[in-house]
Design a protein around this motif. Structure first.
Motif, PDB file in Angstrom:
ATOM      1  N   ARG A 234      -6.259   5.613   6.093  1.00  0.00           N
ATOM      2  CA  ARG A 234      -5.661   5.677   7.425  1.00  0.00           C
ATOM      3  C   ARG A 234      -4.593   6.766   7.487  1.00  0.00           C
ATOM      4  N   ALA A 235      -4.470   7.373   8.656  1.00  0.00           N
ATOM      5  CA  ALA A 235      -3.572   8.517   8.813  1.00  0.00           C
ATOM      6  C   ALA A 235      -2.134   8.157   8.473  1.00  0.00           C
ATOM      7  N   ARG A 236      -1.668   6.976   8.897  1.00  0.00           N
ATOM      8  CA  ARG A 236      -0.264   6.642   8.661  1.00  0.00           C
ATOM      9  C   ARG A 236       0.019   6.374   7.185  1.00  0.00           C
TER      10      ARG A 236
ATOM     11  N   GLY B 287      -4.648  -2.287   4.778  1.00  0.00           N
ATOM     12  CA  GLY B 287      -5.643  -1.837   5.749  1.00  0.00           C
ATOM     13  C   GLY B 287      -6.462  -0.645   5.333  1.00  0.00           C
ATOM     14  N   GLY B 288      -6.322  -0.176   4.094  1.00  0.00           N
ATOM     15  CA  GLY B 288      -7.124   0.956   3.647  1.00  0.00           C
ATOM     16  C   GLY B 288      -6.289   2.199   3.417  1.00  0.00           C
ATOM     17  N   TRP B 289      -6.596   2.918   2.350  1.00  0.00           N
ATOM     18  CA  TRP B 289      -5.807   4.074   1.962  1.00  0.00           C
ATOM     19  C   TRP B 289      -6.123   5.318   2.768  1.00  0.00           C
TER      20      TRP B 289
ATOM     21  N   GLU C  52       1.020  -0.827   3.313  1.00  0.00           N
ATOM     22  CA  GLU C  52       0.017  -0.636   4.364  1.00  0.00           C
ATOM     23  C   GLU C  52      -1.319  -0.168   3.806  1.00  0.00           C
ATOM     24  N   GLY C  53      -1.300   0.577   2.700  1.00  0.00           N
ATOM     25  CA  GLY C  53      -2.552   1.068   2.125  1.00  0.00           C
ATOM     26  C   GLY C  53      -3.419  -0.044   1.591  1.00  0.00           C
TER      27      GLY C  53
END
Length: 512
Positions: A239-241, A235-237, A231-232
């Motif tokens: 992000r909260a999740r 969509g970017g490292w 996911e990092g």
């Protein structure tokens, strides 16, 4: 794991000593092991078809492949401990039933979410199967035959990967990707029958308290890490999740160590990592599987999308790996005797890393011969590191600790594979998207297909009329940029691992 499989701790049930044939046991366990490892690689050949048939993005494809590996890596230790308590053959056979049922369900999946879920259930079944294979071999084989048995086990693990791809390649010539799962269900039935007919039941004679906290931590740590990696990069490292996933992975790993130091019989005793051979073997196997399965994720797509090979031809193109890996793994024990563990480990990782570096320098016009050169070089490294890593772990522990050795072999392989697919899939996907030209002039659906996966991009290019050739060239160029970045990343990881092994003793001390 608290397992012990030595003659003083293991019980062989249902057969007299004279009725157990080591060759039959080795064959049955290697068949079950091949089922597990073949299922880790077989679906890689179907990724281009899945991308088009299910409209799967690169991220979804990564999860389809890695859902199996994540479940396997997180559950292999708890399921191994369960086998020690209830009987390794019984748990193995039950795992084959779970595996087969999930494979049949996956063959009927209508979307990526369902397919990912059923692949995870297959991984759960595989986690029940795999621990009993090596621990049964080391328990049944006489001491003088155990190193050879471990080498055969290691070679079958690697060869099973290629066999799985050959079978799936043949199936994809005449059927859809769904046939791969049907074949997997049939193979699971065969593995269960072989275990029942040829292998004795073994279990730990000493009942110990099950380490529930350790089981939770070992399941959470690899799963959370893989989630964050996929996911990092997608969509970017920030992000909260993603941050939460990394935090859970770190906290679970730390908790595993702290709780393991305070528990009388942990699933995996952290103190074992103080043993140089044990620690070195774990590192070697983890990074080897990280490299191998990460490579399969991108390498098979290269053969199909860039070289235009059919699935079967792509699988045949990887046969040289098996032809190199199996004999290399058989000769590795002799090399260790002559050169020492440290030299063979480092040499194997350097060969594997050199092969990946050579493959990372390919371009869309390189062709198969250049690909084969890097492949064979990596194959020598795979055969060497797999055998020496497994032998270093098993050889660092006493006969009564071979259940622990089996567990460590299993968990390091599966964690390495899961992290490798996640890491290389994520790096590949992000660099592929970054290297694409502006496709906003295409219809929205077509532009999304191009961005989602190279297979989708080439599918759009085939139907784009006169401009299709330009788009296809751009997609292939972006694919090579992603593949180069992914292979280079894992080559760096291998280089770091080599540095960690420099201070390993030349020869691991034998246990009492």
């Amino acid at each position: 794991m608290t397992a012990t499989t030595g003659s003083r701790a293991a019980e062989h049930e249902g057969r007299g000593p004279g009725s157990v044939r080591p060759g039959g046991v080795l064959s049955a366990m290697c068949l079950a092991l091949a089922l597990v490892t073949a299922s880790m690689s077989a679906l890689n050949l179907a990724l281009p078809e899945l991308a088009v048939d299910l409209s799967a993005s690169t991220t979804s494809l990564t999860w389809i492949v890695d859902g199996y590996a994540v479940a396997l890596s997180g559950l292999v230790l708890p399921m191994g401990a369960l086998g020690d308590r209830l009987g390794r053959r019984a748990v193995l056979v039950a795992g084959a039933v779970v595996f087969g049922a999930a494979a049949l369900a996956a063959s009927d999946a209508s979307g990526t979410t369902a397919l990912i879920a059923w692949r995870a259930v297959m991984g759960f079944g595989a986690a029940m199967i795999m621990p009993g294979t090596l621990s049964t071999i080391t328990a049944v084989l006489p001491p003088d035959q155990r190193p050879k048995g471990v080498a055969v086990w290691s070679g079958c693990a690697a060869a099973g990967v290629v066999v799985g791809m050959l079978v799936s390649g043949a199936l994809l010539e005449w059927f859809s990707w769904r046939a791969i799962f049907v074949a997997g269900a049939a193979a699971a039935l065969g593995a269960a029958a072989a275990a029942l007919l040829l292998a004795p039941e073994t279990k730990d004679a000493h009942r110990r308290r099950f380490d529930i906290a350790g089981a939770v931590c070992t399941a959470l740590a690899p799963g959370a890490l893989v989630y964050a990696l996929i996911e990092g990069n997608d969509g970017g490292w920030g992000r909260a999740r993603v941050v939460a996933g990394l935090a859970v992975a770190v906290l679970a790993a730390v908790a595993q160590v702290l709780l393991g130091l305070r528990t009388a019989h942990p699933l995996l005793d952290p103190r074992l990592f103080r043993i140089p051979g044990f620690r070195a073997g774990a590192v070697t196997i983890a990074v080897q599987f990280m490299a191998v399965f990460g490579f399969y994720f991108v390498g098979l797509q290269y053969l199909q999308l860039i070289l235009g090979y059919s699935p079967l031809k792509s699988a045949l193109a990887l046969v040289p790996v098996a032809l190199v890996v199996v004999p290399t793994s058989q000769t590795t024990p002799h090399l260790v005797d002559r050169l020492g563990v440290r030299t063979v480990m480092i040499s194997g990782l350097l060969l594997l890393g050199s092969g990946l570096v050579a493959l990372s320098r390919l371009d869309a016009g390189s062709g198969y011969l250049a690909f084969l050169g890097g492949l064979v070089l990596a194959g020598f490294g795979i055969g060497t590191t797999g055998a020496v890593g497994a032998s270093a772990i098993t050889g660092s522990l006493s006969r009564d600790q071979q259940g622990v050795a089996s567990a460590m072999n299993d968990v390091t392989r599966e964690v390495g594979a899961a992290v490798g697919v996640a890491l290389m899939g994520s790096v590949f996907g992000s660099h592929y998207r970054s290297a694409l030209p502006d496709v906003s002039r295409l219809p929205a659906v077509a532009a999304d297909a191009v961005r989602d996966s190279p297979a989708g991009g080439l599918y759009v290019a085939e139907r784009a009329g006169p401009e299709g050739a330009v788009l296809a060239s751009a997609v292939k160029g972006a694919f090579m940029a992603g593949m180069s970045a992914a292979l280079s990343t894992v080559a760096v990881v291998l280089a770091v691992a080599v540095c960690c092994l420099v201070r390993v003793p030349k020869r691991s001390p034998r246990p009492e």
